[in-house]
Motif scaffolding. Sequence first.
Motif, PDB file in Angstrom:
ATOM      1  N   GLU A   1       9.186   6.559   6.826  1.00  0.00           N
ATOM      2  CA  GLU A   1       9.913   5.693   7.755  1.00  0.00           C
ATOM      3  C   GLU A   1       8.979   5.188   8.856  1.00  0.00           C
ATOM      4  OE1 GLU A   1      13.918   5.709  10.565  1.00  0.00           O
ATOM      5  OE2 GLU A   1      13.524   7.408   9.240  1.00  0.00           O
ATOM      6  N   CYS A   2       8.103   6.052   9.373  1.00  0.00           N
ATOM      7  CA  CYS A   2       7.125   5.646  10.391  1.00  0.00           C
ATOM      8  C   CYS A   2       6.200   4.559   9.848  1.00  0.00           C
ATOM      9  CB  CYS A   2       6.289   6.840  10.844  1.00  0.00           C
ATOM     10  SG  CYS A   2       7.151   8.000  11.894  1.00  0.00           S
ATOM     11  N   VAL A   3       5.696   4.766   8.649  1.00  0.00           N
ATOM     12  CA  VAL A   3       4.803   3.785   8.034  1.00  0.00           C
ATOM     13  C   VAL A   3       5.529   2.457   7.860  1.00  0.00           C
ATOM     14  CG1 VAL A   3       3.532   3.193   5.927  1.00  0.00           C
ATOM     15  CG2 VAL A   3       3.341   5.490   6.891  1.00  0.00           C
ATOM     16  N   SER A   4       6.755   2.518   7.380  1.00  0.00           N
ATOM     17  CA  SER A   4       7.542   1.308   7.167  1.00  0.00           C
ATOM     18  C   SER A   4       7.789   0.556   8.483  1.00  0.00           C
ATOM     19  CB  SER A   4       8.869   1.671   6.509  1.00  0.00           C
ATOM     20  OG  SER A   4       9.661   0.536   6.332  1.00  0.00           O
ATOM     21  N   LEU A   5       8.169   1.277   9.518  1.00  0.00           N
ATOM     22  CA  LEU A   5       8.420   0.646  10.818  1.00  0.00           C
ATOM     23  C   LEU A   5       7.148   0.035  11.405  1.00  0.00           C
ATOM     24  CD1 LEU A   5      10.884   3.203  12.437  1.00  0.00           C
ATOM     25  CD2 LEU A   5      11.390   0.838  11.796  1.00  0.00           C
ATOM     26  N   LEU A   6       6.039   0.765  11.357  1.00  0.00           N
ATOM     27  CA  LEU A   6       4.782   0.235  11.882  1.00  0.00           C
ATOM     28  C   LEU A   6       4.314  -0.979  11.088  1.00  0.00           C
ATOM     29  CD1 LEU A   6       2.798   3.442  12.822  1.00  0.00           C
ATOM     30  CD2 LEU A   6       3.574   1.639  14.355  1.00  0.00           C
ATOM     31  N   SER A   7       4.524  -0.945   9.803  1.00  0.00           N
ATOM     32  CA  SER A   7       4.161  -2.079   8.954  1.00  0.00           C
ATOM     33  C   SER A   7       4.971  -3.318   9.353  1.00  0.00           C
ATOM     34  CB  SER A   7       4.404  -1.727   7.495  1.00  0.00           C
ATOM     35  OG  SER A   7       4.064  -2.796   6.663  1.00  0.00           O
ATOM     36  N   LYS A   8       6.241  -3.111   9.611  1.00  0.00           N
ATOM     37  CA  LYS A   8       7.111  -4.217  10.009  1.00  0.00           C
ATOM     38  C   LYS A   8       6.739  -4.736  11.397  1.00  0.00           C
ATOM     39  CE  LYS A   8      11.961  -5.454  10.371  1.00  0.00           C
ATOM     40  NZ  LYS A   8      13.345  -5.016  10.240  1.00  0.00           N
ATOM     41  N   ILE A   9       6.531  -3.827  12.349  1.00  0.00           N
ATOM     42  CA  ILE A   9       6.210  -4.214  13.719  1.00  0.00           C
ATOM     43  C   ILE A   9       4.892  -4.986  13.790  1.00  0.00           C
ATOM     44  CG2 ILE A   9       5.495  -3.302  15.977  1.00  0.00           C
ATOM     45  CD1 ILE A   9       7.530  -1.007  15.483  1.00  0.00           C
ATOM     46  N   THR A  10       3.892  -4.518  13.037  1.00  0.00           N
ATOM     47  CA  THR A  10       2.566  -5.137  13.094  1.00  0.00           C
ATOM     48  C   THR A  10       2.395  -6.274  12.101  1.00  0.00           C
ATOM     49  OG1 THR A  10       1.675  -3.535  11.497  1.00  0.00           O
ATOM     50  CG2 THR A  10       1.493  -2.991  13.862  1.00  0.00           C
ATOM     51  N   ASN A  11       3.390  -6.443  11.233  1.00  0.00           N
ATOM     52  CA  ASN A  11       3.321  -7.459  10.196  1.00  0.00           C
ATOM     53  C   ASN A  11       2.098  -7.267   9.286  1.00  0.00           C
ATOM     54  OD1 ASN A  11       4.426  -9.650   8.829  1.00  0.00           O
ATOM     55  ND2 ASN A  11       3.179 -11.123   9.951  1.00  0.00           N
ATOM     56  N   LYS A  12       1.809  -5.991   8.992  1.00  0.00           N
ATOM     57  CA  LYS A  12       0.690  -5.634   8.126  1.00  0.00           C
ATOM     58  C   LYS A  12       1.219  -4.880   6.909  1.00  0.00           C
ATOM     59  CE  LYS A  12      -2.298  -7.323  10.907  1.00  0.00           C
ATOM     60  NZ  LYS A  12      -2.816  -8.632  10.618  1.00  0.00           N
ATOM     61  N   LYS A  13       0.620  -5.174   5.771  1.00  0.00           N
ATOM     62  CA  LYS A  13       1.046  -4.528   4.527  1.00  0.00           C
ATOM     63  C   LYS A  13       0.660  -3.050   4.510  1.00  0.00           C
ATOM     64  CE  LYS A  13       0.761  -5.083  -0.481  1.00  0.00           C
ATOM     65  NZ  LYS A  13       0.208  -5.894  -1.572  1.00  0.00           N
ATOM     66  N   TYR A  14      -0.523  -2.751   5.033  1.00  0.00           N
ATOM     67  CA  TYR A  14      -1.021  -1.383   4.985  1.00  0.00           C
ATOM     68  C   TYR A  14      -1.124  -0.783   6.378  1.00  0.00           C
ATOM     69  CZ  TYR A  14      -2.316  -2.865   0.316  1.00  0.00           C
ATOM     70  OH  TYR A  14      -2.279  -3.357  -0.951  1.00  0.00           O
ATOM     71  N   VAL A  15      -0.674   0.446   6.516  1.00  0.00           N
ATOM     72  CA  VAL A  15      -0.802   1.213   7.744  1.00  0.00           C
ATOM     73  C   VAL A  15      -1.426   2.548   7.361  1.00  0.00           C
ATOM     74  CG1 VAL A  15       0.455   2.370   9.619  1.00  0.00           C
ATOM     75  CG2 VAL A  15       1.206   0.123   8.808  1.00  0.00           C
ATOM     76  N   ILE A  16      -2.489   2.916   8.061  1.00  0.00           N
ATOM     77  CA  ILE A  16      -3.194   4.150   7.745  1.00  0.00           C
ATOM     78  C   ILE A  16      -3.161   5.070   8.955  1.00  0.00           C
ATOM     79  CG2 ILE A  16      -5.422   5.160   7.115  1.00  0.00           C
ATOM     80  CD1 ILE A  16      -6.143   2.447   5.866  1.00  0.00           C
ATOM     81  N   PHE A  17      -2.760   6.307   8.763  1.00  0.00           N
ATOM     82  CA  PHE A  17      -2.804   7.321   9.811  1.00  0.00           C
ATOM     83  C   PHE A  17      -4.083   8.127   9.630  1.00  0.00           C
ATOM     84  CE2 PHE A  17       1.668   6.356   9.848  1.00  0.00           C
ATOM     85  CZ  PHE A  17       2.033   6.528  11.171  1.00  0.00           C
ATOM     86  N   MET A  18      -4.788   8.352  10.718  1.00  0.00           N
ATOM     87  CA  MET A  18      -6.029   9.118  10.685  1.00  0.00           C
ATOM     88  C   MET A  18      -5.859  10.351  11.563  1.00  0.00           C
ATOM     89  SD  MET A  18      -7.994   6.968   8.861  1.00  0.00           S
ATOM     90  CE  MET A  18      -9.673   7.486   9.097  1.00  0.00           C
ATOM     91  N   ASP A  19      -6.559  11.427  11.219  1.00  0.00           N
ATOM     92  CA  ASP A  19      -6.496  12.652  12.015  1.00  0.00           C
ATOM     93  C   ASP A  19      -7.142  12.490  13.379  1.00  0.00           C
ATOM     94  OD1 ASP A  19      -5.119  14.140  10.115  1.00  0.00           O
ATOM     95  OD2 ASP A  19      -6.952  14.816   9.147  1.00  0.00           O
ATOM     96  N   LYS A  20      -8.236  11.730  13.425  1.00  0.00           N
ATOM     97  CA  LYS A  20      -8.994  11.597  14.670  1.00  0.00           C
ATOM     98  C   LYS A  20      -9.354  10.143  14.902  1.00  0.00           C
ATOM     99  CE  LYS A  20     -11.140  16.046  13.927  1.00  0.00           C
ATOM    100  NZ  LYS A  20     -12.308  16.668  13.348  1.00  0.00           N
ATOM    101  N   CYS A  21      -9.401   9.757  16.170  1.00  0.00           N
ATOM    102  CA  CYS A  21      -9.818   8.410  16.529  1.00  0.00           C
ATOM    103  C   CYS A  21     -11.233   8.147  16.023  1.00  0.00           C
ATOM    104  CB  CYS A  21      -9.752   8.249  18.042  1.00  0.00           C
ATOM    105  SG  CYS A  21     -10.203   6.606  18.595  1.00  0.00           S
TER     106      CYS A  21
END
Length: 125
Positions: A8-28
């Motif tokens: 759900e987080c990935v889907s929401l971020l994808s919609k908000i940013t208008n990006k197909k792919y959203v990647i979560f990383m452990d560290k900046c």
Amino acid sequence: MDEHDFSECVSLLSKITNKKYVIFMDKCRDAAELIMRYSKNKNFKNLILQEEGGWYTYEKSGNKLGLNVVKAPMNKGVLVKQEFPLLDDSLIILNTNPGYAYSDPLNFYDDFKTVNSLVVNDVVC
């Protein structure tokens, strides 16, 4: 967080940013190194960082990857826009909220369009 919440987080971020792919990383740092490797693979030659502040590992990682590290001049934490090194084939990593003290609106953002560059605003790391 279970798999449903994560999706759900990935889907929401994808919609908000208008990006197909959203990647979560452990560290900046991991995200910064990933974008540096991507830039290097796209034949970018330069890594432009702020002269003051930022993460120590950015310069080290850029050097390790063989990028020409260039420091953007600053005055008391503010970018000196008249002296900003606009170079072709550059990854530009900036922080528009230095020290979380104020917001630098990057009034010269349109200038980045005059060179082949990829700009990353590192405000959330």
